[in-house]
Design a protein around this motif. Structure first.
Motif, PDB file in Angstrom:
ATOM      1  N   ASN A 172      -8.589   4.962   7.924  1.00 28.74           N
ATOM      2  CA  ASN A 172      -8.474   4.230   6.284  1.00 28.74           C
ATOM      3  C   ASN A 172      -7.955   4.759   5.178  1.00 28.74           C
ATOM      4  N   GLN A 173      -8.981   6.285   5.150  1.00 28.89           N
ATOM      5  CA  GLN A 173      -8.423   6.658   3.732  1.00 28.89           C
ATOM      6  C   GLN A 173      -7.470   7.382   3.315  1.00 28.89           C
ATOM      7  N   THR A 174      -6.611   7.576   4.233  1.00 29.58           N
ATOM      8  CA  THR A 174      -5.088   8.189   4.309  1.00 29.58           C
ATOM      9  C   THR A 174      -4.017   7.175   3.297  1.00 29.58           C
ATOM     10  N   SER A 175      -4.393   5.466   3.239  1.00 30.93           N
ATOM     11  CA  SER A 175      -3.490   4.900   2.371  1.00 30.93           C
ATOM     12  C   SER A 175      -4.866   4.318   1.777  1.00 30.93           C
ATOM     13  N   PHE A 176      -3.813   3.677   0.423  1.00 25.29           N
ATOM     14  CA  PHE A 176      -4.327   3.190  -0.676  1.00 25.29           C
ATOM     15  C   PHE A 176      -3.380   1.577  -0.592  1.00 25.29           C
ATOM     16  N   VAL A 177      -4.602   0.627  -0.901  1.00 27.10           N
ATOM     17  CA  VAL A 177      -3.686  -1.115  -0.555  1.00 27.10           C
ATOM     18  C   VAL A 177      -4.158  -0.873  -3.090  1.00 27.10           C
ATOM     19  N   VAL A 178      -2.701  -1.951  -3.027  1.00 23.68           N
ATOM     20  CA  VAL A 178      -3.017  -2.463  -4.512  1.00 23.68           C
ATOM     21  C   VAL A 178      -2.514  -3.447  -4.401  1.00 23.68           C
ATOM     22  N   GLY A 179      -2.329  -4.243  -3.194  1.00 24.84           N
ATOM     23  CA  GLY A 179      -1.371  -5.073  -3.575  1.00 24.84           C
ATOM     24  C   GLY A 179      -0.087  -6.016  -3.627  1.00 24.84           C
ATOM     25  N   LYS A 180       0.714  -6.844  -3.638  1.00 26.64           N
ATOM     26  CA  LYS A 180       2.253  -6.645  -4.160  1.00 26.64           C
ATOM     27  C   LYS A 180       1.957  -7.030  -5.517  1.00 26.64           C
ATOM     28  N   GLU A 223       0.876  -1.557  -0.175  1.00 25.90           N
ATOM     29  CA  GLU A 223       0.112  -0.279   0.018  1.00 25.90           C
ATOM     30  C   GLU A 223       0.844   1.248  -0.266  1.00 25.90           C
ATOM     31  N   PHE A 224       0.251   2.838  -0.185  1.00 23.65           N
ATOM     32  CA  PHE A 224       0.838   3.744  -0.271  1.00 23.65           C
ATOM     33  C   PHE A 224      -0.053   4.664   0.649  1.00 23.65           C
ATOM     34  N   SER A 225       0.338   5.874   1.374  1.00 25.09           N
ATOM     35  CA  SER A 225      -0.062   6.487   2.087  1.00 25.09           C
ATOM     36  C   SER A 225      -0.326   8.095   0.726  1.00 25.09           C
ATOM     37  N   TRP A 226      -1.259   8.002   0.814  1.00 23.03           N
ATOM     38  CA  TRP A 226      -2.082   9.427  -0.190  1.00 23.03           C
ATOM     39  C   TRP A 226      -0.798  10.716   1.023  1.00 23.03           C
ATOM     40  N   LEU A 227      -0.806  10.656   2.310  1.00 19.61           N
ATOM     41  CA  LEU A 227      -0.483  11.849   2.372  1.00 19.61           C
ATOM     42  C   LEU A 227       1.109  11.297   3.015  1.00 19.61           C
ATOM     43  N   SER A 228       1.676  11.202   2.747  1.00 27.54           N
ATOM     44  CA  SER A 228       3.528  10.860   2.600  1.00 27.54           C
ATOM     45  C   SER A 228       4.368  11.686   1.648  1.00 27.54           C
ATOM     46  N   ILE A 229       3.398  12.295   0.278  1.00 22.46           N
ATOM     47  CA  ILE A 229       4.369  12.962   0.410  1.00 22.46           C
ATOM     48  C   ILE A 229       4.285  14.562   1.560  1.00 22.46           C
ATOM     49  N   PRO A 230       2.999  15.051   1.345  1.00 19.96           N
ATOM     50  CA  PRO A 230       3.036  16.028   2.005  1.00 19.96           C
ATOM     51  C   PRO A 230       2.987  16.474   3.468  1.00 19.96           C
ATOM     52  N   LEU A 231       3.252  14.892   3.943  1.00 23.23           N
ATOM     53  CA  LEU A 231       3.918  14.949   5.094  1.00 23.23           C
ATOM     54  C   LEU A 231       5.531  14.672   5.508  1.00 23.23           C
ATOM     55  N   ALA A 238      -9.721  -9.779  14.907  1.00 26.55           N
ATOM     56  CA  ALA A 238     -10.864  -8.515  14.193  1.00 26.55           C
ATOM     57  C   ALA A 238     -11.331  -6.791  14.358  1.00 26.55           C
ATOM     58  N   GLN A 239     -10.419  -6.309  15.467  1.00 26.68           N
ATOM     59  CA  GLN A 239     -10.822  -4.767  15.878  1.00 26.68           C
ATOM     60  C   GLN A 239      -9.868  -4.589  15.058  1.00 26.68           C
ATOM     61  N   GLU A 240      -8.129  -5.138  14.955  1.00 28.20           N
ATOM     62  CA  GLU A 240      -7.030  -4.699  14.117  1.00 28.20           C
ATOM     63  C   GLU A 240      -7.346  -4.332  12.607  1.00 28.20           C
ATOM     64  N   LEU A 241      -8.545  -5.581  12.250  1.00 36.91           N
ATOM     65  CA  LEU A 241      -8.528  -5.997  11.252  1.00 36.91           C
ATOM     66  C   LEU A 241      -9.175  -4.634  10.449  1.00 36.91           C
ATOM     67  N   GLY A 242     -10.538  -4.313  11.637  1.00 33.12           N
ATOM     68  CA  GLY A 242     -11.467  -3.542  11.555  1.00 33.12           C
ATOM     69  C   GLY A 242     -10.656  -1.297  10.912  1.00 33.12           C
ATOM     70  N   GLN A 243      -9.410  -1.525  12.073  1.00 37.29           N
ATOM     71  CA  GLN A 243      -9.264  -0.105  11.502  1.00 37.29           C
ATOM     72  C   GLN A 243      -7.415  -0.476  10.297  1.00 37.29           C
ATOM     73  N   SER A 244      -7.834  -1.283   9.534  1.00 30.19           N
ATOM     74  CA  SER A 244      -7.035  -1.035   8.668  1.00 30.19           C
ATOM     75  C   SER A 244      -8.013  -1.474   7.279  1.00 30.19           C
ATOM     76  N   LEU A 245      -8.797  -2.133   7.167  1.00 32.84           N
ATOM     77  CA  LEU A 245      -9.183  -2.199   6.138  1.00 32.84           C
ATOM     78  C   LEU A 245     -10.869  -2.096   5.977  1.00 32.84           C
ATOM     79  N   ARG A 246     -11.464  -2.001   5.185  1.00 35.44           N
ATOM     80  CA  ARG A 246     -13.122  -1.920   5.226  1.00 35.44           C
ATOM     81  C   ARG A 246     -13.937  -2.914   5.252  1.00 35.44           C
ATOM     82  N   ILE A 247     -14.442  -3.200   6.791  1.00 33.34           N
ATOM     83  CA  ILE A 247     -15.310  -4.033   7.104  1.00 33.34           C
ATOM     84  C   ILE A 247     -17.043  -3.755   6.402  1.00 33.34           C
ATOM     85  N   GLN A 248     -17.384  -4.452   5.290  1.00 32.79           N
ATOM     86  CA  GLN A 248     -19.442  -4.313   5.027  1.00 32.79           C
ATOM     87  C   GLN A 248     -20.251  -4.581   5.691  1.00 32.79           C
TER      88      GLN A 248
END
Length: 764
Positions: A435-443, A372-380, A576-586
């Motif tokens: 969750n919105q600060t990073s975007f998962v693209v996979g390996k 994944e990469f963070s949208w905020l990486s460059i501004p931060l 499950a709690q860490e999962l919910g913090q890192s990914l969206r659970i529908q």
């Protein structure tokens, strides 16, 4: 390139990605025939030299030990890391072989004792030698190969009260520096506030062991982790400050340079000798030598010389992430320096350009590791680099200098940092938890990584030309490659069921064809039996954060459509709690019945606040997703016991049937056999990790499974799976796949055909 290709061929052998790069290199040479003809002998010699270097380095990787109980005599090689009730360090045995020591601390008194250990101590340790495990999950870090490439083949686990060490009577210069470094780290840990001592130790000594695990993860997720690494910035500041100080006190420029040349190798040791420290220090030494002898060399020649020298001494460093990023980014900035200085005259513009180039060059490699990469990486980075450079780093050096001579209460720079830095970290934590600060693209595959770098090189060449709208074509190329990475799972017609190795627990990932939906059945969880304060660790292992989330992110999964929590035991819902913090659970699916445990209630509240719908299922409920069918066979909703209340899910994927049973035991199995007398399955997930009270004879006789999956921890204290269960399955000639023996297991289904693969068989 010749050195790199020769080294890779000898250390890893030929492969399709290797031949791809080699072909590009040969084509480059053919298009530059005149240049290549003049350097043909040099290129060929370099290739062969580094091929031989790699060959001899690999040939020296041998061990003289065997597994089992041993008594080892040796010398502590690295600073012992004590984190709560865990101990780790490296030991050089009398046979000159390095062993990795991982110990468990049983009492608080033992903890005080191991904190007295230091590099250079002579030790007698009795314990068990075990080989490091290969990766037991797909795309997992290969710790075994990482150790072996440093000449370490064994992990020594000391027995209780079996570590005996004494301080040596004589110490070499290297050991004296290491012991001094260790004492300073211990003093920082004791006297500096916990909110800042980890940052201080990282910036001064390159040691992140004191950094809180959550804080380290926040830095990593937001793409600013490099700020905690000792790099060229630190070396440049130290060399500049010391040189200026020497001049001011009357020392000549020549003597000042000579003193710095003598001190920089010592600083490499003090700062932890990470690849970035070694690179920056060696580059500084090259510059100082040239200034001293009044000779100018191009910076590019300097970094190439350092690169080649480094690999001659440590060939396997080429596979270390820190080495790759340090040299790649430095090389890119050196090549871009002339354009940067002429194109951008304002300091802010130069900072933005340097940050963007560094981020772009490092992103493809980081995607292979982080997914994944963070949208905020460059501004931060644009904000935090000046903050660290102009405020935190100088004040840290000043405060440490004062730290050596005065009490902490009068060290005003340190007091300012202890107030300022934690306030900034509060903001970092806030952004890292979104969750919105990073975007998962996979390996991405290696070929795709090469494609990214091809697009980046094309873009940088257009940037150097300075044409109007130069960025359009490179952005289109990179966006096209990124779209390929993102859309690939949605063109995969296969269904996949993965038994994730979560130790003593359950976690099963279901990916429907064309990524129509992603289901996760349970998340595993870590059970803690102790709560004494002295046992608390800075980095607590969490199955959800450390195993399940990376397993999903590596596949490019950004959302779990249904999280099915079979019942409320921690080894099924703990992650499950860490999962919910890192990914969206529908949607979260839970078994019908009273939610009695505080952990259960708290978890469901947290997941609900994060936007997941909570639904309680019972027998008879069913749904379809494309051609896939899901039917709930249990619970009925009146069960008193949590295990009996487990959700039992019957699934048909691509004409292959599965039965997931949670922790169902004998009574529940009898009810299912009685209620569904005609049910048969192709794949059975054994109930309750293969305990004695599950997977009974009548259950197996009716289901007639062709494959049985058992999820259990290695050497678990419960004795799962039970010998009676494994014997019963063996008597019926049912193939069994166990996470404790086979690691993660993936079942791939297409048009009714099944293919099974193990994580341990897919090591890169």
């Amino acid at each position: 390139m010749a050195a790199t290709l020769g080294l890779l061929l000898s250390l890893r052998g030929p492969s399709l990605p290797y031949f791809f790069v080699l072909s590009v290199f040969v084509l480059f040479c053919l298009f530059h025939r005149r240049l290549f003809r003049e350097r043909l002998l040099i290129v060929t010699f370099t290739f062969l030299l580094y091929y031989l270097v790699g060959f001899f380095a690999g040939d020296q990787l041998r061990t003289v030990y065997q597994s089992g109980d041993q008594t080892i005599y040796g010398t502590i090689k690295t600073i012992p890391i004590v984190d709560g009730d865990s101990l780790s360090f490296r030991l050089t045995s009398v046979s000159k072989e390095t062993l990795q020591v991982h110990g468990y601390i049983y009492t608080e008194m033992d903890q005080h004792f191991v904190k007295t250990l230091s590099p250079g101590d002579l030790c007698k340790i009795s314990g068990t030698l075990t080989a490091p495990l290969p990766p037991t999950n797909f795309e997992q870090f290969n710790y075994k190969r990482y150790l072996q490439e440093q000449g370490i083949f064994w992990i020594l686990r000391p027995s209780r009260d079996e570590i005996q060490c004494i301080e040596p009577q004589t110490q070499n210069f290297y050991t004296q520096i290491q012991r001094w470094r260790h004492k300073q780290l211990q003093r920082i840990e004791r006297e500096v506030s916990p909110e800042f001592n980890g940052i201080m130790s990282a910036l001064l000594f390159g040691e992140r062991a004191l950094v809180d695990g959550d804080l380290l993860e926040a830095y990593q997720r937001l793409g600013v982790i490099h700020l905690l690494a000792v790099s060229g910035l630190h070396v440049g500041m130290i060399v500049g400050a010391v040189f200026y100080l020497f001049i001011r006190i009357g020392i000549t420029r020549e003597r000042a340079m000579e003193v710095l040349l003598l001190c920089l190798p010592i600083y490499i040791i003090v700062a932890g000798a990470a690849p970035s420290v070694v690179r920056a220090s060696l580059m500084a030494m090259v510059v100082l030598i040239c200034l001293r002898i009044r000779t100018r060399i191009p910076p590019l020649l300097g970094i190439v010389a350092v690169y080649l020298t480094y690999l001659l001494i440590q060939p396997y460093a080429i596979f270390q992430l820190g080495f790759q990023l340090s040299f790649l980014v430095s090389f890119g900035l050196i090549v871009s320096a002339a354009t940067l200085q002429t194109r951008y005259t304002h300091v802010t513009a130069q900072l933005i350009a340097v940050t963007v180039i560094s981020q772009v060059l490092s992103t493809p490699i980081l995607l292979r590791q982080m997914y994944e990469f963070s949208w905020l990486s460059i501004p931060l980075n644009i904000i935090y680099i000046p903050f660290i450079t102009l405020i935190v780093l100088p004040l840290t050096f000043v405060s440490f200098f004062l730290f050596l001579f005065m009490p902490v209460m009068y060290n005003y720079p340190l007091l300012l940092l202890e107030y300022l830095v934690p306030s900034v970290h509060t903001l970092l934590f806030h952004y890292a938890q979104m969750n919105q600060t990073s975007f998962v693209v996979g390996k991405p595959s290696l070929v795709l990584v090469y494609g990214f770098y091809g697009g980046i090189m094309y873009g940088l060449s257009k940037w150097e030309e300075g044409m109007k709208n130069w960025w359009i074509r490179p952005v289109v190329i990179l966006a096209f490659l990124l779209v390929i990475q993102l859309l690939t799972p949605y063109f995969d017609s296969r269904a996949k069921v993965t038994m994730i190795d979560v130790g003593q627990g359950d976690s099963f990932l279901i990916e429907l064809p064309y990524r129509r939906a992603v289901y996760l059945i349970d998340t595993g969880g870590t059970i803690s039996f102790f709560n004494e304060e002295w046992r608390e660790r800075r980095r607590v292992f969490d199955v959800g954060a450390d195993i399940v989330v990376p397993a999903l992110k590596s596949r490019g999964i950004r959302q779990v459509d249904r999280l099915i929590l079979t019942h409320g035991h921690l080894d099924h819902i703990g992650g499950a709690q860490e999962l919910g913090q890192s990914l969206r659970i529908q949607e979260v699916i839970y078994s019908k019945g009273p939610v009695e445990g505080e952990n259960e209630r708290q978890l469901l509240r947290v997941l609900s606040k994060r936007g997941a719908g909570i639904h309680f299922l019972q027998e008879g409920m069913r749904w379809k997703e494309g051609a896939s069918e899901f039917t709930v066979l249990s619970p009925v909703g009146t069960e008193a016991d949590l295990n009996a209340r487990s959700i039992v899910l019957y699934v048909i994927l691509e004409k292959v049937s599965f039965l997931f049973t949670g922790d169902l035991e004998e009574e529940g199995e009898r009810r299912i056999v009685s209620t569904y007398p005609n049910i048969e399955v192709d794949v059975l997930k054994a109930g309750h990790h293969g305990s004695r009270t599950s997977t009974t004879e009548p259950f197996l006789t009716q289901l007639k499974p062709k494959i049985v999956l058992i999820s259990a921890g290695r050497n678990n204290r419960f004795g799962h799976p039970h010998e009676e269960v494994t014997k019963r399955l063996e008597e019926q000639n049912i193939p069994v796949w166990r996470s404790d023996l086979d690691g993660a297991v993936q079942i791939i289904i297409k048009e009714g055909k099944v293919d099974i693969r193990k994580a341990m068989d897919t090591i890169e």
